[in-house]
Design an enzyme around this catalytic site. Structure first.
Site, PDB file in Angstrom:
ATOM      1  N   GLY A 142       0.764  -1.330   0.146  1.00 35.47           N
ATOM      2  CA  GLY A 142       0.039  -0.040  -0.024  1.00 35.47           C
ATOM      3  C   GLY A 142       0.729   1.322   0.125  1.00 35.47           C
ATOM      4  O   GLY A 142       0.186   2.339   0.014  1.00 35.47           O
ATOM      5  N   PHE A 169       7.941  -6.489  -3.916  1.00 39.76           N
ATOM      6  CA  PHE A 169       8.845  -6.068  -4.889  1.00 39.76           C
ATOM      7  C   PHE A 169      10.524  -5.998  -4.596  1.00 39.76           C
ATOM      8  O   PHE A 169      10.948  -5.112  -5.074  1.00 39.76           O
ATOM      9  CB  PHE A 169       8.333  -4.731  -5.442  1.00 39.76           C
ATOM     10  N   GLU A 255      21.708   5.325  -4.943  1.00 41.52           N
ATOM     11  CA  GLU A 255      21.070   4.476  -5.592  1.00 41.52           C
ATOM     12  C   GLU A 255      20.602   4.845  -6.932  1.00 41.52           C
ATOM     13  O   GLU A 255      20.780   4.121  -7.939  1.00 41.52           O
ATOM     14  CB  GLU A 255      19.936   4.215  -4.481  1.00 41.52           C
ATOM     15  N   ARG A 281      22.859  -8.248 -41.469  1.00 44.96           N
ATOM     16  CA  ARG A 281      21.519  -8.629 -41.980  1.00 44.96           C
ATOM     17  C   ARG A 281      21.403  -7.998 -43.502  1.00 44.96           C
ATOM     18  O   ARG A 281      21.504  -6.636 -43.585  1.00 44.96           O
ATOM     19  CB  ARG A 281      20.470  -8.322 -41.176  1.00 44.96           C
ATOM     20  N   GLN A 292      19.210   4.491 -45.564  1.00 46.17           N
ATOM     21  CA  GLN A 292      19.508   5.746 -44.866  1.00 46.17           C
ATOM     22  C   GLN A 292      18.720   5.749 -43.636  1.00 46.17           C
ATOM     23  O   GLN A 292      19.518   6.517 -42.643  1.00 46.17           O
ATOM     24  CB  GLN A 292      18.895   6.995 -45.892  1.00 46.17           C
ATOM     25  N   GLY A 353      12.056  -8.701 -36.869  1.00 49.52           N
ATOM     26  CA  GLY A 353      11.297  -9.928 -36.246  1.00 49.52           C
ATOM     27  C   GLY A 353      12.114 -10.577 -35.153  1.00 49.52           C
ATOM     28  O   GLY A 353      11.757 -10.832 -34.054  1.00 49.52           O
TER      29      GLY A 353
HETATM   30  C1  LIG Z   1      11.208  -5.118 -10.343  1.00 44.65           C
HETATM   31  C2  LIG Z   1      11.014  -4.553  -9.211  1.00 44.65           C
HETATM   32  C3  LIG Z   1      12.113  -4.464  -8.355  1.00 44.65           C
HETATM   33  C4  LIG Z   1      12.024  -3.399  -7.050  1.00 44.65           C
HETATM   34  N1  LIG Z   1      12.943  -3.662  -6.265  1.00 44.65           N
HETATM   35  C5  LIG Z   1      12.643  -2.832  -5.027  1.00 44.65           C
HETATM   36  C6  LIG Z   1      13.382  -2.944  -3.851  1.00 44.65           C
HETATM   37  O1  LIG Z   1      14.394  -3.759  -3.798  1.00 44.65           O
HETATM   38  N2  LIG Z   1      13.079  -2.381  -2.672  1.00 44.65           N
HETATM   39  C7  LIG Z   1      12.145  -1.641  -2.452  1.00 44.65           C
HETATM   40  O2  LIG Z   1      11.793  -0.925  -1.423  1.00 44.65           O
HETATM   41  N3  LIG Z   1      11.085  -1.433  -3.437  1.00 44.65           N
HETATM   42  C8  LIG Z   1      11.490  -1.944  -4.799  1.00 44.65           C
HETATM   43  N4  LIG Z   1      10.632  -1.727  -5.735  1.00 44.65           N
HETATM   44  C9  LIG Z   1       9.408  -1.013  -5.642  1.00 44.65           C
HETATM   45  C10 LIG Z   1       9.652   0.302  -6.533  1.00 44.65           C
HETATM   46  O3  LIG Z   1      10.545   1.103  -5.684  1.00 44.65           O
HETATM   47  C11 LIG Z   1       8.129   0.790  -6.273  1.00 44.65           C
HETATM   48  O4  LIG Z   1       7.133   0.149  -7.290  1.00 44.65           O
HETATM   49  C12 LIG Z   1       8.141   2.211  -6.914  1.00 44.65           C
HETATM   50  O5  LIG Z   1       8.563   3.213  -5.914  1.00 44.65           O
HETATM   51  C13 LIG Z   1       6.616   2.917  -7.208  1.00 44.65           C
HETATM   52  O6  LIG Z   1       5.682   2.686  -5.994  1.00 44.65           O
HETATM   53  P1  LIG Z   1       4.367   1.998  -6.433  1.00 44.65           P
HETATM   54  O7  LIG Z   1       4.510   0.521  -7.171  1.00 44.65           O
HETATM   55  O8  LIG Z   1       3.666   1.759  -5.082  1.00 44.65           O
HETATM   56  O9  LIG Z   1       3.667   2.985  -7.184  1.00 44.65           O
HETATM   57  P2  LIG Z   1       2.937   4.113  -6.741  1.00 44.65           P
HETATM   58  O10 LIG Z   1       3.499   4.845  -5.813  1.00 44.65           O
HETATM   59  O11 LIG Z   1       1.345   3.835  -6.424  1.00 44.65           O
HETATM   60  O12 LIG Z   1       2.797   5.039  -8.187  1.00 44.65           O
HETATM   61  C14 LIG Z   1       1.686   4.715  -9.425  1.00 44.65           C
HETATM   62  C15 LIG Z   1       1.926   5.804 -10.454  1.00 44.65           C
HETATM   63  O13 LIG Z   1       1.843   7.325  -9.916  1.00 44.65           O
HETATM   64  C16 LIG Z   1       2.747   8.145  -9.816  1.00 44.65           C
HETATM   65  N5  LIG Z   1       2.629   8.926  -8.535  1.00 44.65           N
HETATM   66  C17 LIG Z   1       2.793   8.609  -7.285  1.00 44.65           C
HETATM   67  N6  LIG Z   1       2.898   9.611  -6.735  1.00 44.65           N
HETATM   68  C18 LIG Z   1       3.100  10.922  -7.310  1.00 44.65           C
HETATM   69  C19 LIG Z   1       3.466  12.290  -7.113  1.00 44.65           C
HETATM   70  N7  LIG Z   1       3.788  12.505  -6.010  1.00 44.65           N
HETATM   71  N8  LIG Z   1       3.376  12.747  -7.982  1.00 44.65           N
HETATM   72  C20 LIG Z   1       3.224  12.520  -9.529  1.00 44.65           C
HETATM   73  N9  LIG Z   1       3.091  11.054  -9.742  1.00 44.65           N
HETATM   74  C21 LIG Z   1       3.083  10.207  -8.690  1.00 44.65           C
HETATM   75  C22 LIG Z   1       3.938   7.146 -10.070  1.00 44.65           C
HETATM   76  O14 LIG Z   1       5.145   7.986 -10.518  1.00 44.65           O
HETATM   77  C23 LIG Z   1       3.249   6.008 -10.852  1.00 44.65           C
HETATM   78  O15 LIG Z   1       3.303   6.427 -11.927  1.00 44.65           O
HETATM   79  C24 LIG Z   1      10.761  -2.631  -6.947  1.00 44.65           C
HETATM   80  C25 LIG Z   1       9.910  -2.716  -7.862  1.00 44.65           C
HETATM   81  C26 LIG Z   1      10.039  -3.508  -9.044  1.00 44.65           C
HETATM   82  C27 LIG Z   1       8.812  -3.468 -10.087  1.00 44.65           C
END
Ligand SMILES: Cc1cc2nc3c(=O)[nH]c(=O)nc-3n(C[C@H](O)[C@H](O)[C@H](O)COP(=O)(O)OP(=O)(O)OC[C@H]3O[C@@H](n4cnc5c(N)ncnc54)[C@H](O)[C@@H]3O)c2cc1C
Length: 392
Positions: A142, A169, A255, A281, A292, A353
């Site tokens: 969440g 994640f 990071e 290719r 081009q 492809g």
């Molecule tokens: C493959 C993978 C590896 C990961 N590894 C790690 C890890 O090692 N450790 C860890 O802690 N997390 C990790 N993450 C989590 C990652 O950091 C989060 O997915 C990311 O920070 C976005 O959070 P959310 O998925 O909850 O998206 P949300 O925060 O719900 O965002 C949804 C959308 O809303 C936009 N949004 C949200 N707030 C704002 C704002 N204030 N202004 C404008 N737009 C906004 C976002 O940009 C996005 O487009 C990983 C994720 C993936 C997919």
């Protein structure tokens, strides 16, 4: 690795010295022998092998900056760390290019900078040898971008914290032996209620989900972590209680630079593979390279890559001198991951492809690249941070 990678450089770089280049050579040999041949199997396994971590450790490639008293080489020149990520990126192996640097350059600094002496003595030697794989867990089902909304709680029980909640994640999560976990030690507070705890695999009540089925980065074990009444000793607190958010903000700049460095390095690999491909290719009686459109597309991509590389090297140089601020690191992360995705997309197109076939580096790159704009702070959050500096 694509054979032409080193000859595609259209710019003269002055970031590295001859010593760094020797490090590149030995690391490249290592990657060609120990990483590239296993990558296809690791993609099927959804994780790299534990053995690969031990081999990296044995060769001295993990936690370069760790002082000798904790088992490291004590190399404080960040350019070696940057070179590590660059060479991993040039291999085109997306999962390893993210997971190994995350351990050394993203998680390890929390232990090194905020761990007690006992914690450092316990974990750093193992992190350097590859016996202990690490992860960092901030995101929750969440709460992602809005970190302050996290709910995993750590209640003070005298000699230990009682931790409940879950994270999702988490990169390196499935294999992780030790995880830096952001928790709420004071659920009533926002940022000031956040602390960092070191939670160890095997602690009662700490469990892991199966690695997720992801769009890309298949050789990367991304999973959920669950905490059910986990008793975490007080000595596993990193730094001071309530200061976790500040520590995260301090360390997140590195990071973001690491992600940017992996982005441009992987983009260089896609580009080099594509230059090789279009020269071979044939279509309409000539090489695809002779159309081009191909020449202009390659020229555009070469320009994007060259400009990105110059900015990246500049950021690494600044960071090495302790002068790269958060907004600058955010610029690199946002722009270079966007460019990585653009390069991947155009390289797929130039392969036709075959570019859609998993055996081809550019197909895997296309899938791997997409998440770089999402994690380590989404690119929208990067723009938020940059705009704060612009408008300050
Ligand atoms: C493959 C993978 C590896 C990961 N590894 C790690 C890890 O090692 N450790 C860890 O802690 N997390 C990790 N993450 C989590 C990652 O950091 C989060 O997915 C990311 O920070 C976005 O959070 P959310 O998925 O909850 O998206 P949300 O925060 O719900 O965002 C949804 C959308 O809303 C936009 N949004 C949200 N707030 C704002 C704002 N204030 N202004 C404008 N737009 C906004 C976002 O940009 C996005 O487009 C990983 C994720 C993936 C997919």
């Amino acid at each position: 690795m694509p054979t032409t990678l080193q000859t595609q450089n259209t710019i003269i770089r002055d970031l590295y010295t001859e010593e760094h280049e020797l490090f590149r050579d030995s690391l490249t040999d290592f990657v060609n022998q120990e990483i590239v041949p296993h990558h296809a199997q690791w993609e099927k396994d959804k994780m790299v092998s534990r053995e690969s971590w031990l081999k990296l450790g044995e060769a001295g490639f993990l936690g370069l900056q760790v002082p000798e008293e904790y088992g490291g080489l004590g190399i404080t020149d960040f350019r070696y760390n940057a070179m590590f990520t660059e060479v991993m990126g040039h291999s085109g192996c997306g999962g390893p290019a993210v997971g190994y640097p995350l351990h050394s350059d993203i998680v390890l600094p929390y232990v090194l900078h905020y761990g007690s002496e006992a914690t450092k003595l316990k974990w750093l030697p193992k992190m350097v040898s590859g016996e202990a794989i690490s992860a960092i867990a901030m995101t929750e089902p969440g709460a992602g971008s809005d970190l302050q909304g996290m709910r995993t709680s750590a209640i003070d029980k005298g000699d230990h914290y009682l931790v409940n909640g879950s994270k999702t994640f988490i990169t390196n999560g499935y294999l992780a032996d030790v995880v830096v976990v952001a928790v709420k030690t004071n659920p009533q507070e926002g940022a000031r209620g956040i602390s960092l705890l070191l939670i160890e695999a095997g602690m009662k009540g700490f469990s892991k989900g199966k690695p997720f089925e992801k769009v890309g980065l298949h050789a990367q074990d991304t999973c959920e972590l669950f905490f059910d009444n986990v008793e975490v000793p007080k000595e596993n607190l990193l730094g001071e209680e309530g200061k976790g958010f500040g520590y995260l903000m301090t360390e997140l700049a590195q990071e973001r630079l690491v992600v940017a460095q992996s982005a441009i390095s992987l983009a260089e690999a896609y580009f080099a593979a594509t230059v090789d491909y279009v020269k071979e290719r044939m279509a309409f009686g000539k090489r695809v390279a002779d159309f081009q459109n191909t020449k202009y597309k390659l020229a555009e991509l070469a320009t994007d890559i060259a400009m990105s590389r110059v900015f990246m090297d500049h950021c690494i140089k600044l960071h090495n001198e302790g002068k790269c601020d958060g907004a600058t690191a955010s610029m690199a992360k946002y722009r270079l991951t966007d460019i990585q995705c653009k390069v991947a997309d155009e390289c797929v197109q130039l392969h036709g492809g075959y570019g859609y076939m998993w055996d081809y580096l550019v197909a895997r790159g296309y899938a791997d690249a997409r998440v770089q704009r999402i994690y380590a702070g989404t690119n929208e959050i990067m723009k938020e941070l940059i705009s704060r500096k612009v408008l300050a």
